[in-house]
Design a protein around this motif. Structure first.
Motif, PDB file in Angstrom:
ATOM      1  N   VAL A 224       6.618   5.403  26.293  1.00  0.00           N
ATOM      2  CA  VAL A 224       6.253   6.708  26.842  1.00  0.00           C
ATOM      3  C   VAL A 224       6.904   6.873  28.211  1.00  0.00           C
ATOM      4  O   VAL A 224       6.715   6.031  29.102  1.00  0.00           O
ATOM      5  CB  VAL A 224       4.725   6.857  26.974  1.00  0.00           C
TER       6      VAL A 224
ATOM      7  N   SER B 155      10.847   7.890   9.446  1.00  0.00           N
ATOM      8  CA  SER B 155      11.289   7.623  10.818  1.00  0.00           C
ATOM      9  C   SER B 155      12.428   8.544  11.194  1.00  0.00           C
ATOM     10  O   SER B 155      13.063   9.162  10.347  1.00  0.00           O
ATOM     11  CB  SER B 155      11.742   6.165  10.931  1.00  0.00           C
TER      12      SER B 155
ATOM     13  N   ASN C 162       9.436   9.204  16.391  1.00  0.00           N
ATOM     14  CA  ASN C 162       8.857  10.048  17.431  1.00  0.00           C
ATOM     15  C   ASN C 162       7.366  10.251  17.164  1.00  0.00           C
ATOM     16  O   ASN C 162       6.942  10.377  16.013  1.00  0.00           O
ATOM     17  CB  ASN C 162       9.550  11.416  17.466  1.00  0.00           C
ATOM     18  N   VAL C 163       6.584  10.264  18.231  1.00  0.00           N
ATOM     19  CA  VAL C 163       5.146  10.505  18.111  1.00  0.00           C
ATOM     20  C   VAL C 163       4.761  11.668  19.009  1.00  0.00           C
ATOM     21  O   VAL C 163       5.539  12.101  19.859  1.00  0.00           O
ATOM     22  CB  VAL C 163       4.328   9.242  18.485  1.00  0.00           C
TER      23      VAL C 163
ATOM     24  N   SER D 274       8.407  10.309  23.967  1.00  0.00           N
ATOM     25  CA  SER D 274       7.415   9.402  23.393  1.00  0.00           C
ATOM     26  C   SER D 274       7.825   9.020  21.981  1.00  0.00           C
ATOM     27  O   SER D 274       8.085   9.899  21.155  1.00  0.00           O
ATOM     28  CB  SER D 274       6.029  10.059  23.381  1.00  0.00           C
ATOM     29  N   PHE D 275       7.955   7.721  21.735  1.00  0.00           N
ATOM     30  CA  PHE D 275       8.316   7.265  20.396  1.00  0.00           C
ATOM     31  C   PHE D 275       7.811   5.842  20.187  1.00  0.00           C
ATOM     32  O   PHE D 275       7.524   5.109  21.142  1.00  0.00           O
ATOM     33  CB  PHE D 275       9.839   7.310  20.191  1.00  0.00           C
ATOM     34  N   ASN D 276       7.683   5.473  18.938  1.00  0.00           N
ATOM     35  CA  ASN D 276       7.347   4.102  18.570  1.00  0.00           C
ATOM     36  C   ASN D 276       8.625   3.368  18.208  1.00  0.00           C
ATOM     37  O   ASN D 276       9.404   3.853  17.375  1.00  0.00           O
ATOM     38  CB  ASN D 276       6.384   4.064  17.377  1.00  0.00           C
TER      39      ASN D 276
ATOM     40  N   THR E 117       5.465  -3.384  17.057  1.00  0.00           N
ATOM     41  CA  THR E 117       5.701  -1.977  17.366  1.00  0.00           C
ATOM     42  C   THR E 117       5.215  -1.662  18.772  1.00  0.00           C
ATOM     43  O   THR E 117       4.110  -2.058  19.154  1.00  0.00           O
ATOM     44  CB  THR E 117       4.976  -1.064  16.368  1.00  0.00           C
TER      45      THR E 117
ATOM     46  N   LYS F 299       6.384  -4.540  26.196  1.00  0.00           N
ATOM     47  CA  LYS F 299       5.577  -4.315  24.993  1.00  0.00           C
ATOM     48  C   LYS F 299       6.078  -5.074  23.758  1.00  0.00           C
ATOM     49  O   LYS F 299       5.317  -5.303  22.826  1.00  0.00           O
ATOM     50  CB  LYS F 299       5.518  -2.819  24.697  1.00  0.00           C
TER      51      LYS F 299
ATOM     52  N   ASN G   6       4.796   1.473  21.707  1.00  0.00           N
ATOM     53  CA  ASN G   6       4.831   2.908  22.011  1.00  0.00           C
ATOM     54  C   ASN G   6       5.483   3.083  23.380  1.00  0.00           C
ATOM     55  O   ASN G   6       4.952   2.673  24.402  1.00  0.00           O
ATOM     56  CB  ASN G   6       3.418   3.492  22.005  1.00  0.00           C
TER      57      ASN G   6
ATOM     58  N   SER H 267       1.662  13.174  25.001  1.00  0.00           N
ATOM     59  CA  SER H 267       0.330  13.079  25.592  1.00  0.00           C
ATOM     60  C   SER H 267      -0.250  14.476  25.756  1.00  0.00           C
ATOM     61  O   SER H 267       0.485  15.477  25.786  1.00  0.00           O
ATOM     62  CB  SER H 267       0.409  12.382  26.951  1.00  0.00           C
TER      63      SER H 267
END
Length: 481
Positions: free
Chosen positions: A251, A339, A316-317, A227-229, A247, A283, A249, A320
């Motif tokens: 996943v 970042s 990276n985020v 998972s990253f932006n 931007t 996206k 996301n 879930s």
């Protein structure tokens, strides 16, 4: 029963003789040619495979020749560079001598001019097979000039029959010493790009040390997640243009990969890339950015657009709820700020077209005598305190040229190592192919020779049997005498 109309014994003996003669012809052909499969009729499958391998070997032979020519060109250029490097070191020594009080710089310049002439002659004569990589003409009117020379280094045939060639690239633009083209060359704008730190199949997410069948694949069947932006910045179509950032996301987990992968326990790099690119398109938009693998297998992100206004950033985020981030070449931890990776494009520009030694990139700043290159520097007029300062700058410029020529030699040395290694591999591959052909079509000469003698004996016996069978009717006639 003996019959005058039908000689069964002779017919049997004749059939046997024909079979023996046919086997004798086949064996004789194998002994004389050394092959048990010399035509498609002998064994269609083996003949087809052997013919394909022979064709591949012919192509590999051409590759080997190309590598030989490439190696010769690299050797020629390297020898020229090495000679000129010695000349530059000699020139620096002369210049350092000229700094001493009371030295006639006009006489020293005479020696330097001789060195300059020798260096130019060396570069001009560094030709191999019509190629000169040290003294070139990069003008657009010279269609023969190539900034990058590609040496064919390998040949491969894919499963669907497509032929591909690998190449060893020599960057002539960065090793040339002289260039008759003095016009600046326009450099294209570059795209924004950044690359992962590790080959994708070498990351923990793709199980590099796993058992056969699973190594190099990722398991997304449970809680693993990427998972990253991904942020893309570029100018919009407004007048004047305004930088805008989009931007997305991205996943990847068992839910998003459900339709993209055949087996969630063994997601391949191709399936992973397809899924990433599908989400980027959905996206961010089509033809905006793309994910791929570089030559080292590292995950790479690149913008489609180019220029200094284009930028890409990956952050990276958190995964879930209930899932765990896995590393795919960019550290899979959520940063407190900033970042994990980013890249910026560059604007189009210009660069001098001339080479390392004839680019007039230096000036006599203190005496005001104008600009100079290593190829045409003149110290005869550098007198007084200002002349001494400019002479020191000249020595520095020559020292920098030595470093650049040394770097060019290092690049050629790396090319030479790559070419020689590939040449040795191609030679080994050709020998392996020859052995493969031999296994398929070569005859066992000892076995065939023994068989030939046995068939010759059988042929003699069959002839005698036929003679005896044919004499039966004569024996019947003798009863009527």
């Amino acid at each position: 029963m003996t019959s005058l109309l039908t000689n069964n014994a002779a017919m049997t003996a004749l059939t046997t003789l024909k079979n023996i003669n046919q086997q004798l012809d086949t064996t004789s052909n194998r002994v004389s040619t050394g092959q048990r499969v010399s035509a498609a009729s002998d064994n269609a499958a083996y003949w087809s495979i052997a013919t394909t391998v022979r064709t591949d070997n012919a192509s590999l032979g051409a590759v080997k020749d190309s590598l030989g020519l490439g190696s010769s060109s690299v050797d020629t250029a390297y020898n020229g560079l090495n000679s000129i490097l010695s000349d530059l070191q000699n020139m620096r020594s002369k210049l350092q001598t000229a700094l001493s009080p009371g030295v006639d710089r006009t006489k020293v310049q005479t020696e330097i001019a001789a060195i300059q002439s020798k260096m130019k002659a060396t570069a001009d004569s560094s030709n191999s097979s019509g190629q000169n990589w040290l003294s070139v003409n990069s003008a657009t009117t010279n269609t023969a000039y190539q900034a990058t020379q590609n040496v064919v280094g390998g040949f491969a045939r894919t499963a669907n029959g497509t032929i591909t060639f690998s190449q060893v690239s020599v960057d002539v633009q960065n090793i040339k010493l002289y260039d008759t083209n003095s016009t600046s060359v326009t450099t294209a704008a570059s795209a924004a790009q950044f690359v992962g730190s590790t080959a994708l199949t070498g990351t923990t997410g793709f199980r590099p040390g796993a058992a056969a069948g699973t190594a190099g694949t990722a398991d997304f069947s449970t809680t693993n997640e990427v998972s990253f932006n991904l942020a893309l910045t570029q100018n919009n179509n407004a007048i004047p243009p305004v930088p805008t950032t989009v931007t997305a996301n991205i996943v990847l987990n068992k839910t998003s990969l459900q339709s993209a992968a055949k087996d969630l326990t063994k997601v391949t790099t191709d399936e992973f890339l397809d899924a990433v690119n599908n989400q980027i398109t959905a996206k961010i938009g089509a033809n905006k950015a793309i994910a791929s693998l570089d030559s080292a297998g590292r995950l790479t992100f690149q913008s489609v657009g180019s220029g200094s206004d284009v930028a890409l950033t990956l952050t990276n985020v958190a995964a879930s709820s209930g899932n765990t981030l896995i590393d795919v070449g960019f550290t899979a931890t959520v940063p407190s700020s900033g970042s994990n990776a980013s890249g910026n494009g560059t604007a189009a520009g210009t660069m001098p077209a001339q080479g390392i030694l004839d680019t007039a990139g230096n000036t006599y700043a203190n005496t005001g005598l104008g600009s100079y290159s290593i190829a045409n520097l003149d110290i005869s007029k550098l007198v007084g305190t200002k002349g001494d300062l400019d002479l020191q700058a000249v020595i520095t410029a020559v020292d920098k040229a030595i470093a650049k020529v040394t770097d060019a030699g290092t690049k050629l040395g790396a090319n030479k190592t790559q070419i020689d290694g590939q040449k040795a591999f191609v030679d080994t591959l050709m020998k392996a192919n020859d052995r493969t052909i031999g296994i398929l079509v070569d005859a066992d000469v000892e076995e065939e020779s023994t068989k030939l003698k046995a068939l010759q004996t059988q042929q003699q016996l069959a002839v005698q049997s036929l003679s005896i069978a044919n004499s039966a009717s004569q024996n019947i006639l003798s009863l009527f005498r």
